[in-house]
Design an enzyme around this catalytic site. Structure first.
Site, short mmCIF file in Angstrom:
data_model
loop_
_atom_site.label_atom_id
_atom_site.label_comp_id
_atom_site.label_asym_id
_atom_site.label_seq_id
_atom_site.Cartn_x
_atom_site.Cartn_y
_atom_site.Cartn_z
N MET A 102 4.52 -12.86 -78.63
CA MET A 102 5.57 -11.96 -77.59
C MET A 102 4.75 -10.69 -77.08
O MET A 102 4.14 -10.07 -77.18
CB MET A 102 6.80 -11.64 -78.73
CG MET A 102 7.37 -13.21 -79.26
SD MET A 102 8.29 -12.85 -81.04
CE MET A 102 9.30 -14.17 -80.47
N GLY A 103 6.04 -9.74 -77.12
CA GLY A 103 5.56 -8.45 -76.73
C GLY A 103 6.55 -7.89 -75.29
O GLY A 103 6.71 -6.75 -74.82
N GLU A 154 3.56 -13.19 -73.80
CA GLU A 154 4.17 -14.38 -73.46
C GLU A 154 5.01 -12.93 -71.76
O GLU A 154 5.54 -14.21 -71.11
CB GLU A 154 5.76 -14.20 -74.01
CG GLU A 154 6.46 -12.40 -74.69
CD GLU A 154 7.67 -12.43 -74.90
OE1 GLU A 154 7.62 -13.36 -76.18
OE2 GLU A 154 8.24 -11.44 -75.82
N ARG A 191 -5.50 -27.26 -77.14
CA ARG A 191 -4.26 -26.95 -77.75
C ARG A 191 -3.54 -25.67 -77.93
O ARG A 191 -4.05 -24.66 -77.05
CB ARG A 191 -4.69 -26.65 -79.09
CG ARG A 191 -5.40 -28.46 -79.66
CD ARG A 191 -3.87 -29.44 -79.26
NE ARG A 191 -3.97 -30.26 -80.03
CZ ARG A 191 -3.52 -31.93 -80.62
NH1 ARG A 191 -1.50 -31.27 -79.83
NH2 ARG A 191 -3.20 -32.75 -80.58
N ARG A 213 7.77 -11.91 -86.34
CA ARG A 213 8.99 -10.42 -86.44
C ARG A 213 9.32 -10.67 -88.61
O ARG A 213 10.20 -10.03 -88.77
CB ARG A 213 9.79 -11.77 -86.05
CG ARG A 213 9.49 -11.53 -84.79
CD ARG A 213 10.68 -10.45 -83.86
NE ARG A 213 12.31 -10.36 -83.99
CZ ARG A 213 12.39 -11.18 -83.06
NH1 ARG A 213 12.23 -11.32 -81.84
NH2 ARG A 213 14.39 -11.77 -83.70
N ASP A 221 6.89 -4.83 -80.79
CA ASP A 221 6.45 -5.65 -79.76
C ASP A 221 6.16 -3.37 -78.59
O ASP A 221 4.06 -3.03 -78.21
CB ASP A 221 7.67 -5.00 -78.63
CG ASP A 221 7.79 -5.93 -78.54
OD1 ASP A 221 9.38 -6.13 -77.91
OD2 ASP A 221 8.00 -6.77 -78.72
N GLY A 228 15.57 -6.97 -82.53
CA GLY A 228 14.63 -7.97 -83.30
C GLY A 228 14.28 -7.42 -84.55
O GLY A 228 14.12 -6.28 -85.21
#
Ligand code: F6P
Length: 374
Positions: free
Chosen positions: A179-180, A231, A294, A303, A137, A12
């Site tokens: 993310m992560g 995530e 929401r 990223r 991450d 990534g």
């Protein structure tokens, strides 16, 4: 004889990678007279029938100002030369032959656990490599922090606080997904820095009944609730709450039925849990409209950021150290890292130990992390 070194950036992308590239080129050419060629698309470019197509010569003149640029100028890939199929196709040997043909005798690069694993395997095939740790991450050992993490936190916290302020003005529940993968560092630090009411991380399983009750208490008391969700948060398919949501929501059914693809290193493609939790919370809190909840998935916004000062400085320091190790000290098979304020190096074996959130339940709960009672 001057060394010719390939630069690669695998896995990534993230802020700070270009600072590493600029610094490694400056240090390696001025201090050791080395020549540098960037290889676009990392090991995928090196494995091509015509790898020269992926070459990007890098030298002092064309890396000026590079340290401020977002993502990676060398693009990236998650190509794994060491899968069973690719081993059978002889990709590792093809890459080594391509490197020899191009007169390249070493690799400097940035990577997360997967790219570092590939570098370790090439090292065992006799290819000198030194890697710098990068990933939003922040999930490899041997370094306090990886390139990209600090900028991701800085931006992510601002974004999450913005959604929190808006949720407060409209008496809503805001669910921010980050993310992560299987490490909760991003969610933890973005959640804490943005004043989230509740944070979920992969390292702490979530009992959805308890979680929904906690959200309900916060929402009733403050007329809003701000949640930051990793995530990789683990929810059980058989959880009665999920069963109810599957029965009542076609979206939940569809999302849960989507089997995530695996990438070349066997990592499941995550993402989307915030959409499931929106519907779960609507059902469990008996809300009339879905728009009272929401969700914002920060995903890839973390990223492709331009690096903040911390990541520029870290990338520049990593580049100097990596060039010194490979070209000056002629040591290889090492990942550079930071220990406190000192730039260090560790063997790949040390780096590849996963680094997940290792804080106590007591501290995590005090910071807002949801800890189930069971
Ligand atoms: O490894 C960094 C990361 O951003 C993870 O947090 C995320 O799950 C994954 O990459 C996404 O992978 P891709 O960019 O291949 O979709």
């Amino acid at each position: 004889m001057a060394r010719k070194i390939a630069l690669i950036t695998g896995g990534g992308d993230c802020p700070g990678i270009n600072a590493f590239l600029a610094s490694a080129v400056r240090r390696g050419s001025s201090e050791y007279g080395a020549e540098f060629v960037g290889i676009r698309n990392a090991f995928s470019g090196l494995a091509d029938d015509d790898p020269e197509k992926y070459l990007m010569p890098l030298h002092n003149e064309n890396v000026i100002g590079l340290e401020n640029r977002s993502s990676t100028i060398l693009d990236s890939s998650r190509f794994n030369p060491f899968t069973e199929d690719n081993l059978a196709r002889g990709y590792p040997q093809k890459i080594l032959a391509n490197l020899e043909k191009m007169g390249i005798d070493g690799i400097l690069g940035t990577g997360g656990n997967d790219t570092i694993l590939s570098a370790q395997r090439f090292e065992s095939l006799g290819l000198p490599t030194v890697m710098a740790p990068k990933s939003i991450d922040n999930d490899v050992s041997g370094t306090d922090v990886m390139l990209g993490f600090r900028t991701a936190i800085y931006f992510g916290a601002q974004a999450a606080r913005s959604t929190a302020d808006s949720a407060r003005a409209h008496r809503r529940i805001s669910v921010v997904e980050v993310m992560g993968r299987q490490a909760g560092w991003l969610a933890l630090e973005i959640g804490v820095a943005s004043g989230a009411d509740l944070i979920t991380i992969p390292e702490r399983p979530v009992d959805l009944n308890e979680f929904c009750s906690a959200v309900k208490r916060i929402y009733s008391k403050y007329n809003c609730a701000n949640l930051v969700i990793a995530e990789g948060t683990s929810i059980q398919y058989e959880d009665p709450v999920i069963k109810r949501a599957r029965e009542e929501s076609g979206v939940v059914r569809a999302l849960l039925e989507e089997t995530p693809e695996l990438d070349a290193f066997g990592n499941p493609k995550l993402g989307g849990i915030s959409q499931i939790l929106r519907r779960v919370l609507k059902i469990e809190l008996g809300l009339k409209k879905i728009e009272e909840i929401r969700s914002t998935d920060l995903g890839f916004t973390l990223r492709g950021l331009a690096p903040q000062a911390d990541d520029i400085i870290l990338g520049l320091r990593f580049g100097i150290k990596a060039a010194d190790i490979l070209l000056g000290e002629k040591r290889t098979g090492l990942m550079v890292g930071i220990d406190g304020l000192e730039i260090v190096d560790v063997p790949y074996e040390e780096a590849l130990k996963p680094k997940t959130v290792n804080r106590s339940d007591r501290e995590l709960a005090a910071l807002g992390v949801f800890i189930s009672s069971s």
